[in-house]
Design an enzyme around this catalytic site. Structure first.
Site, PDB file in Angstrom:
ATOM      1  N   THR A  95     -13.636  96.566  43.211  1.00 53.88           N
ATOM      2  CA  THR A  95     -14.818  97.122  42.546  1.00 53.88           C
ATOM      3  C   THR A  95     -14.966  96.409  41.213  1.00 53.88           C
ATOM      4  O   THR A  95     -14.123  96.571  40.324  1.00 53.88           O
ATOM      5  CB  THR A  95     -14.653  98.637  42.299  1.00 53.88           C
ATOM      6  OG1 THR A  95     -14.455  99.282  43.552  1.00 53.88           O
ATOM      7  CG2 THR A  95     -15.903  99.206  41.622  1.00 53.88           C
ATOM      8  N   LYS A 170     -21.968 100.476  45.214  1.00 52.62           N
ATOM      9  CA  LYS A 170     -20.724 101.159  44.840  1.00 52.62           C
ATOM     10  C   LYS A 170     -20.886 101.881  43.492  1.00 52.62           C
ATOM     11  O   LYS A 170     -20.505 103.047  43.351  1.00 52.62           O
ATOM     12  CB  LYS A 170     -19.590 100.135  44.777  1.00 52.62           C
ATOM     13  CG  LYS A 170     -18.279 100.629  44.224  1.00 52.62           C
ATOM     14  CD  LYS A 170     -17.546 101.543  45.178  1.00 52.62           C
ATOM     15  CE  LYS A 170     -16.259 102.069  44.538  1.00 52.62           C
ATOM     16  NZ  LYS A 170     -15.574 103.029  45.367  1.00 52.62           N
ATOM     17  N   LYS A 245     -13.779 103.645  34.831  1.00 49.48           N
ATOM     18  CA  LYS A 245     -14.089 102.223  35.016  1.00 49.48           C
ATOM     19  C   LYS A 245     -15.436 102.072  35.737  1.00 49.48           C
ATOM     20  O   LYS A 245     -16.304 101.317  35.313  1.00 49.48           O
ATOM     21  CB  LYS A 245     -12.971 101.562  35.834  1.00 49.48           C
ATOM     22  CG  LYS A 245     -13.254 100.136  36.258  1.00 49.48           C
ATOM     23  CD  LYS A 245     -12.264  99.642  37.318  1.00 49.48           C
ATOM     24  CE  LYS A 245     -12.916  98.615  38.207  1.00 49.48           C
ATOM     25  NZ  LYS A 245     -12.128  98.191  39.340  1.00 49.48           N
TER      26      LYS A 245
HETATM   27  P1  NAD Z   1      -3.821  98.298  42.220  1.00 49.70           P
HETATM   28  O1  NAD Z   1      -3.641  98.071  40.759  1.00 49.70           O
HETATM   29  O2  NAD Z   1      -2.881  99.201  42.928  1.00 49.70           O
HETATM   30  O3  NAD Z   1      -3.795  96.878  42.998  1.00 49.70           O
HETATM   31  C1  NAD Z   1      -4.289  95.690  42.477  1.00 49.70           C
HETATM   32  C2  NAD Z   1      -3.271  94.605  42.773  1.00 49.70           C
HETATM   33  O4  NAD Z   1      -3.763  93.348  42.324  1.00 49.70           O
HETATM   34  C3  NAD Z   1      -1.929  94.829  42.076  1.00 49.70           C
HETATM   35  O5  NAD Z   1      -0.901  94.880  43.052  1.00 49.70           O
HETATM   36  C4  NAD Z   1      -1.794  93.624  41.157  1.00 49.70           C
HETATM   37  O6  NAD Z   1      -0.459  93.170  40.997  1.00 49.70           O
HETATM   38  C5  NAD Z   1      -2.644  92.609  41.868  1.00 49.70           C
HETATM   39  N1  NAD Z   1      -3.098  91.523  40.996  1.00 49.70           N
HETATM   40  C6  NAD Z   1      -3.694  91.600  39.794  1.00 49.70           C
HETATM   41  N2  NAD Z   1      -3.962  90.367  39.327  1.00 49.70           N
HETATM   42  C7  NAD Z   1      -3.542  89.497  40.272  1.00 49.70           C
HETATM   43  C8  NAD Z   1      -3.547  88.091  40.361  1.00 49.70           C
HETATM   44  N3  NAD Z   1      -4.049  87.326  39.391  1.00 49.70           N
HETATM   45  N4  NAD Z   1      -3.027  87.539  41.467  1.00 49.70           N
HETATM   46  C9  NAD Z   1      -2.516  88.306  42.466  1.00 49.70           C
HETATM   47  N5  NAD Z   1      -2.477  89.645  42.430  1.00 49.70           N
HETATM   48  C10 NAD Z   1      -2.987  90.245  41.347  1.00 49.70           C
HETATM   49  O7  NAD Z   1      -5.317  98.796  42.389  1.00 49.70           O
HETATM   50  P2  NAD Z   1      -5.971  99.491  43.682  1.00 49.70           P
HETATM   51  O8  NAD Z   1      -5.920 100.964  43.523  1.00 49.70           O
HETATM   52  O9  NAD Z   1      -5.414  98.863  44.901  1.00 49.70           O
HETATM   53  O10 NAD Z   1      -7.505  99.084  43.484  1.00 49.70           O
HETATM   54  C11 NAD Z   1      -7.965  97.774  43.773  1.00 49.70           C
HETATM   55  C12 NAD Z   1      -9.479  97.765  43.639  1.00 49.70           C
HETATM   56  O11 NAD Z   1     -10.040  98.712  44.550  1.00 49.70           O
HETATM   57  C13 NAD Z   1      -9.994  98.138  42.246  1.00 49.70           C
HETATM   58  O12 NAD Z   1     -11.085  97.318  41.920  1.00 49.70           O
HETATM   59  C14 NAD Z   1     -10.413  99.597  42.410  1.00 49.70           C
HETATM   60  O13 NAD Z   1     -11.442  99.966  41.516  1.00 49.70           O
HETATM   61  C15 NAD Z   1     -10.895  99.603  43.847  1.00 49.70           C
HETATM   62  N6  NAD Z   1     -10.828 100.916  44.512  1.00 49.70           N
HETATM   63  C16 NAD Z   1      -9.730 101.698  44.364  1.00 49.70           C
HETATM   64  C17 NAD Z   1      -9.697 102.934  45.010  1.00 49.70           C
HETATM   65  C18 NAD Z   1      -8.491 103.832  44.879  1.00 49.70           C
HETATM   66  O14 NAD Z   1      -8.596 105.033  45.219  1.00 49.70           O
HETATM   67  N7  NAD Z   1      -7.344 103.335  44.440  1.00 49.70           N
HETATM   68  C19 NAD Z   1     -10.787 103.368  45.785  1.00 49.70           C
HETATM   69  C20 NAD Z   1     -11.884 102.524  45.955  1.00 49.70           C
HETATM   70  C21 NAD Z   1     -11.897 101.290  45.304  1.00 49.70           C
END
Ligand code: NAD
Length: 294
Positions: A95, A170, A245
């Site tokens: 997102t 979204k 966010k």
């Molecule tokens: P998260 O922080 O658990 O996962 C993100 C991952 O990206 C982490 O493991 C991090 O180490 C990795 N990362 C960051 N920079 C990196 C890089 N340069 N190279 C490789 N890996 C890298 O977050 P999440 O909860 O999995 O959310 C991910 C996305 O999905 C976000 O944009 C969030 O807004 C969206 N989202 C989350 C949810 C939820 O309920 N968690 C629901 C819908 C959408």
């Protein structure tokens, strides 16, 4: 079955990658956090040493990263777009802001790649159960290629229009969610002061014009909707800092485009207070405590 590069194996990306493995794809996973890569490997993925290595030999690349800056850094800074074979499909599921999403589409096109922005709704439970909703922006051709892959991670895959329109859908959806959650919290707190039981208000409003997902499915008090985080001391679920966010992204887009969104602005301000009060890791429905004053 395809070889899929998967970059960002966190709370959402980890289980999404597992569902692609279950569907029979070969997954080359990369994350900055080694534990996350190890979990994917235990589920059957191959560990990639970098973002560029994850896209090597892949027909499809999925990214699931925190925010726009991370997406730009992976696709451009770390060279994922440059390292991929010509015509590779990038499914960008994070997102992020609409402007960065559109900039990434342009960069992908210039590099000879296909891309969709495909943010999801459904949370970590939906990611694990492969019941996410994908909101997809991109060309008809790119959507047609992305649809079956997204369909293996979700229950609904909807083409929202051209580049960036998935992200637009979204942030509009989550602005509705933030505003309705606060409205539901205020009504439940008002009911408390009037001596009206939560359950009674729920029974009536969930079948009346006040009916909405924030009340019916995600009721922010314990009892009426047994699966809601209120029954689990507001453990997320969907963390308040994530809601903030998304509300900030909506405000940024509203200001850029000249849309008047006063309720969205109020919701962003209230979630800002909640998060600054140390509640960022609390489920977003926990804002009822702040509204109640406890
Ligand atoms: P998260 O922080 O658990 O996962 C993100 C991952 O990206 C982490 O493991 C991090 O180490 C990795 N990362 C960051 N920079 C990196 C890089 N340069 N190279 C490789 N890996 C890298 O977050 P999440 O909860 O999995 O959310 C991910 C996305 O999905 C976000 O944009 C969030 O807004 C969206 N989202 C989350 C949810 C939820 O309920 N968690 C629901 C819908 C959408």
């Amino acid at each position: 079955m395809a070889t899929i590069g998967f970059i960002g194996l966190g709370n959402m990306g980890g289980p999404m990658a597992e569902n692609l493995l279950k569907a029979g794809h070969a997954v080359q996973g990369f994350d900055m956090v080694k534990d996350s890569v190890d979990r994917a490997v235990a589920a059957g993925a191959t560990a990639a040493a970098s973002a560029a290595a994850a896209v090597d030999g892949a027909e499809v690349v999925v990214t699931m990263l925190p925010a726009g800056s991370h997406v730009r850094s992976v696709l451009i800074g770390d060279g994922a777009l440059e390292a991929a074979a010509s015509g590779t499909l990038f499914i960008e599921c994070s997102t992020i802001d609409v402007a960065t999403a559109r900039e990434m589409h342009a960069a992908a096109e210039a590099a000879g790649m296909a891309m969709v922005d495909a943010p999801v709704s459904g949370g970590t439970a939906g990611a694990a159960a492969a019941t996410l909703t994908f909101m997809v922006g991109g060309t008809d051709d790119a959507f047609a290629r992305a649809q079956p892959v997204c369909g293996q991670m979700g229950k609904a895959v909807i083409h929202a229009g051209g580049a960036g329109n998935g992200q637009a859908a979204k942030i509009c959806n989550n602005m509705i969610l933030g505003v309705t959650m606060i409205g539901v919290c205020e009504a439940l707190v008002l009911a408390e002061t009037l001596g009206l039981d939560h359950q009674k208000l729920y029974d009536i409003s969930s079948q009346s014009s006040g009916s909405c997902w924030s009340l019916n499915t995600y009721c922010p008090v314990p009892g009426p909707a047994p699966a809601s985080p209120a029954n689990n001391d507001y453990k997320p679920g969907f963390a308040a800092e994530m809601m903030l966010k998304d509300l900030k992204l909506a405000q940024q887009a509203a200001q850029a485009g000249g849309a008047a969104t006063p309720m969205g602005a109020a919701a962003a301000a209230l979630y800002g207070l909640f998060v600054n009060g140390g509640k960022g890791q609390t489920d977003f429905s926990g804002i009822i405590r702040m509204i109640r004053g406890n």
